[in-house]
Scaffold this active site. Structure first.
Site, PDB file in Angstrom:
ATOM      1  CB  CYS A 194      -0.891  -0.336   1.042  1.00  0.00           C
ATOM      2  SG  CYS A 194      -1.718  -1.425   2.213  1.00  0.00           S
ATOM      3  NE  ARG A 251       3.973   2.002  -1.403  1.00  0.00           N
ATOM      4  CZ  ARG A 251       5.338   1.264  -1.309  1.00  0.00           C
ATOM      5  NH1 ARG A 251       6.289   1.346  -2.183  1.00  0.00           N
ATOM      6  NH2 ARG A 251       5.187   0.432  -0.511  1.00  0.00           N
ATOM      7  CD1 TRP A 293      -2.494  -4.883  -5.142  1.00  0.00           C
ATOM      8  CD2 TRP A 293      -2.081  -6.078  -3.177  1.00  0.00           C
ATOM      9  NE1 TRP A 293      -2.555  -6.026  -5.462  1.00  0.00           N
ATOM     10  CE2 TRP A 293      -2.508  -7.068  -4.819  1.00  0.00           C
ATOM     11  CE3 TRP A 293      -1.187  -6.049  -1.436  1.00  0.00           C
ATOM     12  CZ2 TRP A 293      -2.200  -8.294  -4.523  1.00  0.00           C
ATOM     13  CZ3 TRP A 293      -1.199  -7.586  -2.015  1.00  0.00           C
ATOM     14  CH2 TRP A 293      -1.536  -9.117  -2.983  1.00  0.00           C
ATOM     15  N   GLY A 304       2.029  -3.317   4.530  1.00  0.00           N
ATOM     16  CA  GLY A 304       3.111  -3.953   4.984  1.00  0.00           C
ATOM     17  C   GLY A 304       2.018  -5.190   5.345  1.00  0.00           C
ATOM     18  CE  LYS A 345       3.831  -7.398 -19.007  1.00  0.00           C
ATOM     19  NZ  LYS A 345       4.461  -8.282 -18.303  1.00  0.00           N
ATOM     20  CG  HIS A 384       4.977 -35.245 -21.923  1.00  0.00           C
ATOM     21  ND1 HIS A 384       4.935 -36.611 -22.204  1.00  0.00           N
ATOM     22  CD2 HIS A 384       6.049 -34.630 -22.818  1.00  0.00           C
ATOM     23  CE1 HIS A 384       6.058 -36.773 -22.982  1.00  0.00           C
ATOM     24  NE2 HIS A 384       6.515 -35.148 -23.658  1.00  0.00           N
ATOM     25  CE  LYS A 415       5.657  -0.804 -12.664  1.00  0.00           C
ATOM     26  NZ  LYS A 415       5.667  -1.918 -14.087  1.00  0.00           N
TER      27      LYS A 415
HETATM   28  C1  AGP Z   1       4.871  -7.560 -14.424  1.00  0.00           C
HETATM   29  O1  AGP Z   1       4.506  -6.663 -15.688  1.00  0.00           O
HETATM   30  C2  AGP Z   1       4.535  -7.277 -13.285  1.00  0.00           C
HETATM   31  N1  AGP Z   1       3.505  -6.283 -13.399  1.00  0.00           N
HETATM   32  C3  AGP Z   1       5.195  -8.387 -11.885  1.00  0.00           C
HETATM   33  O2  AGP Z   1       4.920  -9.436 -11.880  1.00  0.00           O
HETATM   34  C4  AGP Z   1       6.179  -7.737 -12.020  1.00  0.00           C
HETATM   35  O3  AGP Z   1       6.756  -8.001 -12.500  1.00  0.00           O
HETATM   36  C5  AGP Z   1       6.547  -8.181 -10.364  1.00  0.00           C
HETATM   37  O4  AGP Z   1       6.269  -7.687  -9.150  1.00  0.00           O
HETATM   38  C6  AGP Z   1       8.284  -7.994  -9.825  1.00  0.00           C
HETATM   39  O5  AGP Z   1       8.527  -6.276  -9.400  1.00  0.00           O
HETATM   40  P1  AGP Z   1       9.912  -5.989  -9.559  1.00  0.00           P
HETATM   41  O6  AGP Z   1      10.219  -5.793 -10.961  1.00  0.00           O
HETATM   42  O7  AGP Z   1       9.797  -4.162  -9.379  1.00  0.00           O
HETATM   43  O8  AGP Z   1      10.669  -6.775  -8.375  1.00  0.00           O
END
Ligand code: AGP
Length: 599
Positions: free
Chosen positions: A2, A28, A74, A99, A479, A498, A594
């Site tokens: 968050c 966040r 979040w 956290g 993606k 398989h 993000k």
């Molecule tokens: C990427 O498209 C995702 N949003 C996510 O998997 C991201 O790559 C992952 O959380 C790692 O983030 P970071 O590279 O900031 O450590």
């Protein structure tokens, strides 16, 4: 994870400042938001499900306050509802928290025995209750915070307001980041300095178990034994990050299109000559390379694994950070562990890094954001120059990561003589020419849109490949699923038969890439197997392969150091146009954030 903000000012209305800070922290998390502020000597709380602009609209435009705290969430414990949104209050104590309180149930049971009762599903309300319990017991905030830190297990960045102590904010930190911004007429606490650079570029950071008392005249910082400690003031140097979308409809499209610049910016210091390349760290002194990351960063690590092992005969293992911490990794001083992270704040990656550092083994970071937890902890940090990546789905950071990793492989191969000088110079020239290699792929909008029109109504889509193409199919699938919400699964092409091939039926969509001369014929055979069961095939290849039963996207021939970049761009844009047709929130997809700063 968050975003938290707190502000206290002599003569400024802090409410717009809190809202601006939250908007800059939505990367966040953005499923709910709230604010607590002092008015007529009372702490008012306004909360909402949804994004920060919804909270802003709920706030009376004429509302004024000089002290307050705010939060964008979040959800970790409890659904994304207004009731579970922060701030959370328990009698005298009101807090916002980033956290996870891992022993919150134990704390809750302790408080229930003290006749406490709770209204939400969150660990944060328990934290507020615990702080209130200690406040009523000790009536001394230093003792309260010290006891809280002793009892609570987990991660936290917390800002506290106290009913009868309204001239002060208190903030405490363990594992989750917190900064205290300093200005003449306002002091601002936040998760990230970049969220408040509009108001100040001078700030303190807190280390684990440190806490601070912040008012309009003073910032007093304490260590875990309640000793007052002196801290140097840091100054944030804003990078020339253009944060506007420009003429693009979404940040994600802008960031995909920026890749011809961001890749070049990342590799530029190392491609002018072999001498420039040799500026990169010497990895030949290690017996083995481990790579750790999450999501897209993990996928970048897999590309490096393939290149290290196939082209320089260097053993390389890649681990999901969330798994790495709980398994035997046969660590040794002869193993270099590389941590890949766009944000530099991913909790799982930080925890894995702390594990390696606890044994004093060598670490290297490949990070996109400066002055972050990971960049400050690794022995050496190689920064990607992708610029601010705002869209939650990582694109330009990924190609910047695989570009710098490719150069690390190239220089390792040169040093251990598995790659000769001519090949090195050829690859350096490819990187110098990256614009010409990438631009034609970025400009195939109609191709990607026509594929998107054929797949956007699907429920399940498969991405398959072999070797490097298999690892690239993982990123392609991620993606698509994270922005279009279509279940997309990556599968090793040779493994389909398989079991999973039982899912292939008429019109099942299968996307693939074939860029490995050694493996392409086998990949094509696997594609024919799914074709025989009715699948529609979309193939990205640098071979001049002709087949009317496939939809083919041709990419230019290039070395293995460049191919991953050329394959992933079609995957990125197919995902983008598919999500566009589905009308999802492309830059801020549901349930995501993000930077995932909780485990
Ligand atoms: C990427 O498209 C995702 N949003 C996510 O998997 C991201 O790559 C992952 O959380 C790692 O983030 P970071 O590279 O900031 O450590």
């Amino acid at each position: 994870m968050c975003g938290i903000v707190g502000a206290i000012s002599k003569d400024r209305n802090i409410l717009p400042i809190l809202i601006t800070g939250l908007k800059n922290l939505e990367y966040r998390g953005y499923d709910s938001a709230g604010v607590a502020y002092l008015k007529n000597n009372k702490i008012n709380i306004i909360k909402t499900r949804g994004k920060v602009n919804k909270l802003e609209n709920k706030l009376n435009k004429n509302e004024i306050s000089n002290i307050g705290i705010a939060h964008t969430r979040w959800a970790t414990h409890g659904k994304a509802t207004s009731n579970n949104a922060h701030p959370h209050r328990y009698k005298h104590i009101t807090i916002v928290h980033n956290g996870i309180i891992e022993n919150y149930e134990e704390m809750k049971n302790t408080l229930l025995k003290e006749k406490y009762s709770f209204k939400t599903d969150t660990d944060t309300e328990i934290a507020a209750g615990l702080l209130n319990y200690y406040y009523e017991k000790f009536n001394d905030i230093n003792k309260v915070i010290k006891e809280f830190m002793n009892k609570v297990i987990g991660s936290y960045a917390i800002v506290i307001m106290i009913d009868n102590d309204v001239d002060n904010l208190y903030c405490l930190k363990k594992e989750s980041p917190i900064v205290i911004g300093i200005n003449d007429n306002i002091n601002i606490i936040a998760s990230d300095i970049r969220a408040i650079t509009k108001y100040t570029d001078k700030y303190y950071t807190l280390n684990d178990y440190e806490y601070a008392k912040v008012n309009i005249n003073d910032i007093i910082i304490y260590d875990k034994d309640n000793n007052i400690i002196k801290k140097d003031i840091k100054e944030y140097k804003e990078e020339n990050n253009n944060n506007s979308k420009g003429h693009y409809k979404h940040y994600m499209l802008k960031e995909i299109m920026e890749q011809k610049e961001t890749i070049y910016n990342t590799v530029k210091p190392y491609i002018n000559s072999i001498g420039s390349l040799l500026k990169l760290p010497d990895l030949t002194k290690y017996k083995e390379i481990s790579i750790v990351g999450c999501g897209t960063a993990y996928h970048a690590g897999l590309v490096a694994k393939y290149l290290f092992e196939e082209l320089t005969n260097t053993r390389c293992n890649v681990y999901l950070a969330s798994e790495y911490r709980y398994q035997n990794n046969f660590l040794s001083k002869d193993t270099l562990t590389i941590f890949i992270s766009q944000s530099g704040e991913t909790a799982d990656t930080i925890s894995a890094l702390k594990l390696v550092k606890s044994k004093n083994y060598p670490t290297l970071g490949i990070i996109n954001v400066k002055e972050t937890t990971i960049s400050s902890l690794v022995d050496t940090c190689l920064y990607t120059k992708a610029g601010n990546e705002i869209a939650v789905a990582s694109t330009k950071a990924y190609t910047a990561q695989i570009s710098i990793l490719s150069l690390l492989v190239l220089v390792t191969g040169y040093r251990n003589k598995t790659i000769n000088e001519n090949k090195v110079l050829e690859v350096l020239n490819e990187f110098k020419d990256i614009d010409n290699l990438v631009t034609p792929l970025l400009n195939k909008k109609n191709t990607y849109l026509s594929i998107a029109k054929k797949i956007y109504k699907e429920k399940d889509i498969f991405y398959i490949g072999r070797g490097l193409d298999y690892y690239l199919s993982m990123e392609g699938a991620l993606k698509l699923k994270e922005i279009s919400y279509i279940h997309s699964e990556s599968y090793a092409a040779g493994e389909l038969k398989h079991g999973t091939i039982s899912l292939i039926e008429k019109n099942t969509k299968v996307l693939s890439s074939a860029t490995n001369t050694k493996l392409n014929s086998k990949t094509i055979s696997n594609l024919k197997e799914v074709l025989a069961r009715g699948a529609d095939i979309y193939l990205i290849t640098d071979e001049n392969y002709k087949d009317d039963t496939f939809t083919i996207i041709n990419i230019p021939k290039a070395s293995y150091f460049i191919k991953p970049i050329l394959v992933i761009i079609p995957y990125q844009l197919i995902a983008y146009y598919t999500a566009l047709l589905k009308g999802t929130n492309i830059d801020k997809p549901k349930n995501l954030a993000k930077s995932v700063t909780v485990e």
